[in-house]
Design an enzyme around this catalytic site. Structure first.
Site, PDB file in Angstrom:
ATOM      1  N   GLU A 120       0.833  -1.207   0.000  1.00 51.45           N
ATOM      2  CA  GLU A 120       0.000   0.000   0.000  1.00 51.45           C
ATOM      3  C   GLU A 120       0.862   1.248   0.000  1.00 51.45           C
ATOM      4  O   GLU A 120       2.031   1.214   0.348  1.00 51.45           O
ATOM      5  CB  GLU A 120      -0.959   0.023   1.199  1.00 51.45           C
ATOM      6  CG  GLU A 120      -0.404  -0.454   2.524  1.00 51.45           C
ATOM      7  CD  GLU A 120       0.768   0.345   3.053  1.00 51.45           C
ATOM      8  OE1 GLU A 120       0.713   1.594   2.983  1.00 51.45           O
ATOM      9  OE2 GLU A 120       1.735  -0.254   3.533  1.00 51.45           O
ATOM     10  N   GLU A 175       4.494  -0.741   1.674  1.00 50.13           N
ATOM     11  CA  GLU A 175       4.659  -0.919   0.228  1.00 50.13           C
ATOM     12  C   GLU A 175       4.562  -2.378  -0.205  1.00 50.13           C
ATOM     13  O   GLU A 175       4.499  -2.664  -1.394  1.00 50.13           O
ATOM     14  CB  GLU A 175       6.004  -0.353  -0.277  1.00 50.13           C
ATOM     15  CG  GLU A 175       6.234   1.113   0.004  1.00 50.13           C
ATOM     16  CD  GLU A 175       7.590   1.599  -0.491  1.00 50.13           C
ATOM     17  OE1 GLU A 175       8.327   0.798  -1.131  1.00 50.13           O
ATOM     18  OE2 GLU A 175       7.934   2.764  -0.255  1.00 50.13           O
TER      19      GLU A 175
END
Length: 353
Positions: free
Chosen positions: A178, A321
């Protein structure tokens, strides 16, 4: 029930329990290999879990993708992040250019990085960007709902749609990542709403806020929960009230992969809260989850505990991430290679104890 709700209900009905016969076959086969029983510890547990998820003793997981959902958060107006909101679109472009940490670690793991704009508060254009914007950022959850229930459903569907497309391209191993400045605040609010743990236990420093920033975050989460009173028995209502568009998108990734009997490697705090919400929506989806690591973010251990998951790594990371998930793919490869390459006692002519 509207169309999106019906589509989601239909998808959830396709999610079943693990294949226990495949688990038993994997466990029995592991005991024929040239080693003392159980001596490879969590690698053996992982091999059995992969068999249970896929129904195959030696699944081919060579095609894999890290799905990075990106969205912005109105709650940043409350001073909950050490970084400004414009970093979100800047980092999305960095992902697409291949220059972020997740790109480096995904390349090492042989994984594709798929970046999805589900709610970035900027206009983005790139040939490799998956454009699925529901709205340009959430509302400020301290003052209003983050999104409507319909918008939450749209974001969940965006995650499912990405999985469906990648599955059609041959991807069989998924990881969640994310990007969204401020997203540890809605994640903490969701964790409190879903589990009932205290705000202090759920709210951490995120991007590295100081003591004053941490106090602001905790106050914001308390105010949001007091304002919205989200119902733990309604995970979609929780993500709509105090969550994030990328969090809802990751719920869709989990549910989509589970419906395809594909393993999902979950990353850090935000990804784990998204997985928890998905499992509260469909408990059977828990069987497809593999916890990659335990991050330094304050509430991550509690979120993992709520899912009953034990992480494979503890590297003091807190980037997000999908970075921890990409690293865990190497252990998945190791478990798969044990099943496909290691000799049995009979093959090696070794006496069994």
């Amino acid at each position: 029930m509207n169309k999106l709700e019906q589509e989601l209900s239909d998808r959830l009905s396709r999610i079943g329990p693990p294949d226990e016969q495949a688990v038993s076959r994997a466990a029995a086969y592991l005991d024929t290999l040239t080693k003392p029983p159980g001596s490879l510890g969590k690698l053996e547990t992982l091999a059995c879990r992969l068999a249970g998820i896929t129904g195959e003793l030696r699944p081919d997981l060579s095609r894999r993708a890290v799905v990075v959902m990106a969205g912005d958060h109105g709650v940043c107006a409350e001073g909950v992040s050490a970084f400004p909101q414009e970093v979100t679109p800047q980092m999305v472009m960095n992902f697409l250019a291949g220059g972020a940490a997740i790109n480096v670690l995904a390349r090492q793991a042989g994984a594709e990085v798929v970046c999805v704009d589900v709610g970035v508060a900027a206009e983005l254009s790139h040939p490799r960007l998956v454009a699925a914007k529901v709205r340009p950022g959430t509302g400020n959850l301290a003052k209003e709902a983050a999104m409507t229930r319909e918008e939450a459903l749209q974001a969940v569907k965006a995650g499912i749609d990405v999985v469906d497309r990648l599955y059609g391209d041959g991807v069989r191993l998924f990881a969640t990542g994310e990007m969204g400045i401020g997203n540890t605040t809605p994640s903490a609010a969701m964790l409190v709403a879903l589990t009932g743990i205290g705000v202090e236990a759920a709210v951490g420093r995120g991007t590295g806020v100081d003591d004053a920033g941490l106090a602001r975050k905790r106050d914001v989460v308390r105010r949001a929960l007091d304002l919205h009173r989200p119902d733990a028995s309604d995970p979609l209502g929780v993500v709509a009230a105090v969550g994030g568009l990328e969090i809802a998108g990751l719920m869709g990734v989990v549910l989509g992969a589970a419906s395809r009997r594909c393993p999902v490697v979950i990353d850090g705090f935000i990804s784990t809260v998204a997985a928890l919400a998905a499992v509260r929506l469909c408990p059977q989806a828990a069987s497809c989850l593999i916890a990659s690591h335990r991050s330094q973010e304050h509430g991550h251990a509690a979120a993992l505990e709520a899912l009953g998951l034990s992480p494979m790594l503890e590297l003091e990371m807190r980037l997000g991430e999908g970075t921890g998930a990409a690293l865990a793919m190497h252990l998945i490869d190791a478990a798969c290679r044990i099943m496909s390459e290691m000799a049995t006692f009979a093959q090696a002519g070794v006496s069994k104890g």
